[in-house]
Structure formats: structure tokens, C-alpha cells
Design a protein around this motif. Sequence first.
Motif, short mmCIF file in Angstrom:
data_model
loop_
_atom_site.label_atom_id
_atom_site.label_comp_id
_atom_site.label_asym_id
_atom_site.label_seq_id
_atom_site.Cartn_x
_atom_site.Cartn_y
_atom_site.Cartn_z
N LEU A 207 -6.77 -4.24 -22.96
CA LEU A 207 -6.36 -5.33 -23.85
C LEU A 207 -7.55 -6.08 -24.42
N GLY A 208 -8.75 -5.72 -23.94
CA GLY A 208 -9.94 -6.37 -24.44
C GLY A 208 -10.37 -7.59 -23.65
N THR A 209 -9.83 -7.77 -22.45
CA THR A 209 -10.24 -8.91 -21.61
C THR A 209 -11.72 -8.78 -21.25
N PRO A 210 -12.54 -9.79 -21.51
CA PRO A 210 -13.98 -9.69 -21.21
C PRO A 210 -14.21 -9.56 -19.70
N LYS A 211 -15.30 -8.88 -19.35
CA LYS A 211 -15.61 -8.70 -17.93
C LYS A 211 -15.90 -10.02 -17.23
N ASP A 212 -16.39 -11.01 -17.98
CA ASP A 212 -16.72 -12.30 -17.36
C ASP A 212 -15.60 -13.32 -17.55
N HIS A 213 -14.39 -12.85 -17.92
CA HIS A 213 -13.23 -13.73 -18.05
C HIS A 213 -12.97 -14.39 -16.69
N VAL A 214 -12.92 -15.72 -16.65
CA VAL A 214 -12.82 -16.43 -15.37
C VAL A 214 -11.60 -16.00 -14.55
N PRO A 215 -10.39 -15.87 -15.15
CA PRO A 215 -9.26 -15.38 -14.35
C PRO A 215 -9.52 -14.01 -13.72
N ARG A 216 -10.31 -13.16 -14.41
CA ARG A 216 -10.65 -11.85 -13.85
C ARG A 216 -11.53 -12.01 -12.61
N ILE A 217 -12.53 -12.89 -12.69
CA ILE A 217 -13.42 -13.11 -11.54
C ILE A 217 -12.64 -13.67 -10.36
N ARG A 218 -11.76 -14.63 -10.63
CA ARG A 218 -10.96 -15.23 -9.56
C ARG A 218 -10.04 -14.17 -8.92
N ALA A 219 -9.42 -13.35 -9.77
CA ALA A 219 -8.53 -12.30 -9.25
C ALA A 219 -9.32 -11.30 -8.40
N GLY A 220 -10.55 -10.99 -8.83
CA GLY A 220 -11.39 -10.07 -8.05
C GLY A 220 -11.75 -10.64 -6.69
N LEU A 221 -12.08 -11.92 -6.63
CA LEU A 221 -12.40 -12.57 -5.35
C LEU A 221 -11.19 -12.56 -4.41
N LEU A 222 -10.02 -12.90 -4.95
CA LEU A 222 -8.81 -12.92 -4.13
C LEU A 222 -8.45 -11.51 -3.66
N PHE A 223 -8.72 -10.52 -4.53
CA PHE A 223 -8.49 -9.13 -4.12
C PHE A 223 -9.36 -8.77 -2.91
#
Length: 742
Positions: A207-223
Motif C-alpha cells: 500500500l506504500g506505507t513508509p518503513k519509518d511509519h510510526v504505527p509500523r515501528i510500534r507494531a513491530g515492537l509489540l510483535f
Amino acid sequence: MPKRNESNPARLRGRIERVYYAGPKFSAGRLLTPTGEEVQFAGNLFARENQPVVLLGSWSTHPKYGRQFKVDGMEHDLELDPEGLIHYLANHPEIKGIGPAKARLIVESFGDAFEETLLNDPERIALKARLPLDAARRLRDEWLKNRSVNTVMAWLSAFGLTHHQVTTLVERLGGNCLDILKEDPYILIREIRGFGFKKVDKIARKLGTPKDHVPRIRAGLLFCIREALDNGHCWIEYEDLVDQANLLLVMDALDSRVRIESALDALIGEQALACDSHGGRFVVALPEIVRMERELAALFGQAETPNPHFHSIKKLDALIRRCAATLNEKQLEAVRSALQHSISLISGGAGSGKSYTISVINTICEESDLEVVLAAPTGKAAKRLEEVSGRSGTTIHRLLGYDGKGFSRSKENPIDADVLVVDEFSMVDVPLAWHLFEAVDLSRTTVLLVGDHNQLPPVGPGNILRDLIQTRAIPTVILDKVVRQAGVLKENCTAVLKGEVRKTSEASVSGCRDWYLVDQFTDPMAARSFLLELFQERLDALGFDIIKDVQVLTPTHKGPLGTKELNEELQRLIQRKLWNTEVPPVAMGRRAPFLKHDKVIQTRNNYDLNVMNGAIGYVVDVLANGTLVIDFDGMPVELEKGSPDLQDLQLAYALTIHKTQGSEFPCAVVVVHKAHSFMHHRNLLYTGVTRARRTAIVLGDHWGIQNCAKRCQVDDRRTFLPLFLDAAQHAEDDFARVAEAE
């Protein structure tokens, strides 16, 4: 076969006339088009008969079923002709109170203005059709939901979501589902079962979500945190968490660690994560796990308080003296400890006399007019507890009144018992232990925890039994001697704990031995062939019912000796051998249908059906409409063809060793092969062979079996309980030193 055009799939309109199979991820059936043509279809949809649909996909030729439409996605067909709309209103399962006559009246009265009237003025439709206003509004809501599903389906069709999953999203997120997903696609992780970070991240990246998108970083940490929980750990060090998230996110930025730390600090600041300091290191965890282990540590600190039911030591001594002749020294110590303290623990290996010790404690309590409640983590373990004690047992979840959403037992409504015995405590993880002790009033209820610390730790987070033994936080007795009457099987099981796998034992009077070692198969396929030969030729000759008495155990699901392939082979063999039934062939990646007589296991708690995770049942009938009738320990359960509940059912001829903890079987065939050596360790083999009640068959190759027994895997689960207990002990020692100095 024509090539599929991914960018511009074919569209096929019609009404689903017949469903052959329906599940959340795959359905097959027959579609009736507006021109009267009947089309076979199969693919990615959850089909219901009489649905007006638009199927998206391509034409293909199946080797067995011929020409059919291969479905990649589905939309609700809301552009209906008058007859189609009448059929839709009269037959939709979610639209109540509208039959064929009222449906025709609505369509003929409003014609092309039906949709506009329904959305803007449903009262007019209710008045015309003499419907309750609520029914008209439900019709409007269903129409809008289907429009939303179509919109979201079109947007997500390229990302692998099934129609069932999209429908679930719309139900949970509402009509603005699309906007929410575009803003934060990682919400899929929370809302859709089976969607983890990696799967959603692929969608988000497309979908084009940037790699440094904050929700992505947060989701990665919770994962990363939840992955640690899935591996049994309760916490992870701050720096390790940043390192793991950095590897996972691959942000391609020099300051990636700084951004991850910033997102992590924000999560901690919002209390979505907790950070504690222990021994000069910072550790991160879910706040509820920290709270639960802290409260458990405080509770275990009360264990030295006297048992409220035996204030008189003389009375206690008199009761114990009567049983002394039948108990060895350690068992006697265990009985005394259990009756003296408000919380105590008994642990020991196979054949060490735990069951008999429990029965003695139970007898003493009953003679003292005390109400004893027996509980265990699984139904099978509770059943075994009943057999050794002569009293009814229950699962911990049932004891706590769990209904799939919450527990009815709590501090305000505690367990009504004088003595609570919890067996197989090694299987109890932190959340379940916390809920259990939340419902115990230690001023009136004595708790005895019983388990085998040599077995595998719980599937969930924590390792409470071993933590308690390591810290000696509560009065603990380890039964370390195999009692005389244990027998060859128990002795050989215990020998595994010393790294020894004994040869096949002597034959008994019946001709069946307690222990078989079959270790000559270096080729996994040869080992599997021998396993199948056991079922075909030998096991029933030894007096075993090959379905109800014999359980195959293996470390893993995959490979020629994993549960998936073994279940397929055993289903085929047993159906042919016992009932002359041929299992129909299935397409690659699909599983064979359940047949009458099949042995099955429930893989998730289902409180609507009252069937718990780990329950083993037998298919007693397959009705003409495809409904399965399954007997779960005397309780019949019906599962309709296409029911989502069928996804939680699997064949159970072969199970993982982890899955069978707490269970026993007359004969256990334990597969141990070098093909699985990365999973091998002594406690795994010990847990497997101790599932056998009469006979254990260890099957594999010599190196794999011996290596498994010799490999001592250090149990390095990271838990808070020892840290909190150690801190409490240091505080107590400091207080004592200050008091002594004064």
C-alpha cells in the motif's frame, strides 16, 4: 488452462444455488447466472446458498471436476433485477421478518427508488410492508454493510484477505473501515485472528506505507514482545528488544535504532508496555504480565502461614501416624507439609508416588470433614485425578467459571473449598495461575500444587512450578525415589532423566511388553513405514484398540514424521483396515474430509459448544447434509458442514508431545528421529514416554534417540517471579540485619 489476469480478473454475476463445501478460507459450489447457466466454482470466498454475488477470478480446468470458475474474491451483488431483489430480501439469513410476499410488495411498491428509500426513509418501507421499524433498520444496516464489504474487498483484493476476513473487519470497524485501514493497516493484527506482523507488513508495504511509519515501528515492537510471550518468556531486555525490532523492520536508515527507541519510550510512557529495572538491567514486558507475577510473588510470600484447618499439631500427628506405614519418608514429609501450610508444593517424576500421596491427603481431609476440590489444567488430567482419588475433578477454567470472555470466580466470589489440589501444575502459565489465586481465599482454603518439574514447561508465558522449586518460596517436597510398585515402564521413563534409554523389556504373561525400543531407522520414510506396519499388523495383535488405546506422539507438525503427514497416512490406513472406507483424494494444500469413526482433537476452547482445547473425540456419524456428529467423552456435538468451528478440529491419530501434556494413553508410540534433532532434549522425550499407561514404543534412529536423551536443555525462560521473590528476600534480610543491630 487459460492464464489468470491478476490485474483485471473476470467477473461472474449470479446466485449461489448449491454449496458443496464452505469455510472461512475456501468454498466450492454451483452458481446460477442471470441467463440460466449453471457454473461450478471454487476458491477464496465464504459461500452461502441463495446469495446474489459477483465472483472475481478466472476460468480453469480442474483434473477431476472439469471446467470451473476459480474465485479470487467476491462481492455482494446489490445491482439486482426485481426478481433478484425479491429473492435477496426473502432469503437473506440476516434479514428477519420478510418472506416472499412482503419482499414482492416492497420491490413492486418502490421499484428503482428502493435503495434511496431504504437508506434515507426506512420508515416508509416498514409502513408499506407492515414491518416493525427495527426490522427495516436492520435491513438498511445489512445493505450498508454489504456495500462497505464490496468497497473494502475491492481495495484489499490484492492482499490475500478472504471474504470472511473482510466481512469480520467491517463488522468490527464499521462503515469507515477503509479510512481506518488506510491510516493504520497494522490494526489488522489486533482485529483478525491469524494475522501477524509479517503478513500485515507485506500488505502495508504494497500500500506504500513508509518503513519509518510510526504505527509500523510500534507494531513491530509489540510483535517482538508477543513473540517472546509465545516462546514462554515474560520479559525481554530493553537493548535486545531494540535489536530484534531493528532486524525485523529493516528501516534502511542510519538513525533506525533512535527511531525505534523513541517509539518504545512512547509505548512505555503510554503504559502500553512496562519497563522495570533488575540487577542493573532494564527489562520490558506487557504491563499485565508484570502485575500478575508481582501479585503472585506477594501471595506466595504468605505460604508459611499455618493451615487454618489444622491448628493442633497433635491432631495432625495423630492423623498422619495412621498412614505412616504405607508411605516412604519423602511421601510422609509431603503429607505433613501439605496439611501444615496454607500453600505447599509436591513435585516428582514418574512412579515417585505423587498420586498415592494425593489420595492419602484426600482421605485425611475427608475424615476431618473438609471439602476437597480437585483441579487440573486439562480435561484429561482432571479425569486422571478422578481415577486416582475416587473423587470428581474439574478443569481449572471450569472451576473458575470461565465462559470465553471472563471468569465468574474472583476475590468477591472465591472458590468454595477447604482444600484445593491442583495437579499437573507444570502446565499452568502466569495468566491462569493469577486468575486461580485471585479466586482463592487463603484464610479458609488450603492450596496444594502438584506437578512434575521434569516435564515440559507450559505453552504460555512463565514457568511457575520450576520458579517455585528454584526459589523455595513455598514449602516444597520433591519425591525423588521410584516406589517399589511403579513397574518397568515407570522405571524406564525415569531412566531417561539420567540420559539412559533402555532396551526393549522382557515380555509379560500377555505377550505385550512395557517398553519397546525400535531404533534402526536412519531414513525417516523407513521409520514411517514401520509405524504404519505397527497399525496394520501388530498393535491390535498386542491387545490394543488402534484408535482408542494408541496415541502417536511426535515433536513437530511438519515433515514425513510430523503430525500432518502421519495423520493423513493413518486416517487412510485405519479407515481402509477397519471399515473398508477409502479416503477421497484432496488437492495439494487441502486436508481430507473428516469421516465416520475418525479420531479428532479440538484445538481451541469453544465455550458455545462446551468443548475445550485438547479434547479428543470420535466422529460417530456424518449426516446426509454433511453435519458431523462427534462424541467428546460421552457428550455429542454437532458441527454443520461449512461451520467456522470446523477450523478448530484436526485429526488426532498423531499429536505433538506438547499437545498431550496432562494426558495418558494405554499405548504411546513416541517418534524420535534425527530429522527433528533441532527440537530434541531430555525433557521432551521424558514427557513423551510418560504419556504411556501400559506400553511405550520409542521409534526412530539410534543417534536421534540417544542424542535426545543426553541433551540437557537449560531452561532459560525469562520470568519475573524469581526476580520479585529474590528482591523480597533481600528486603527481608536487610530488615532483619537492621533489627538485629538495633
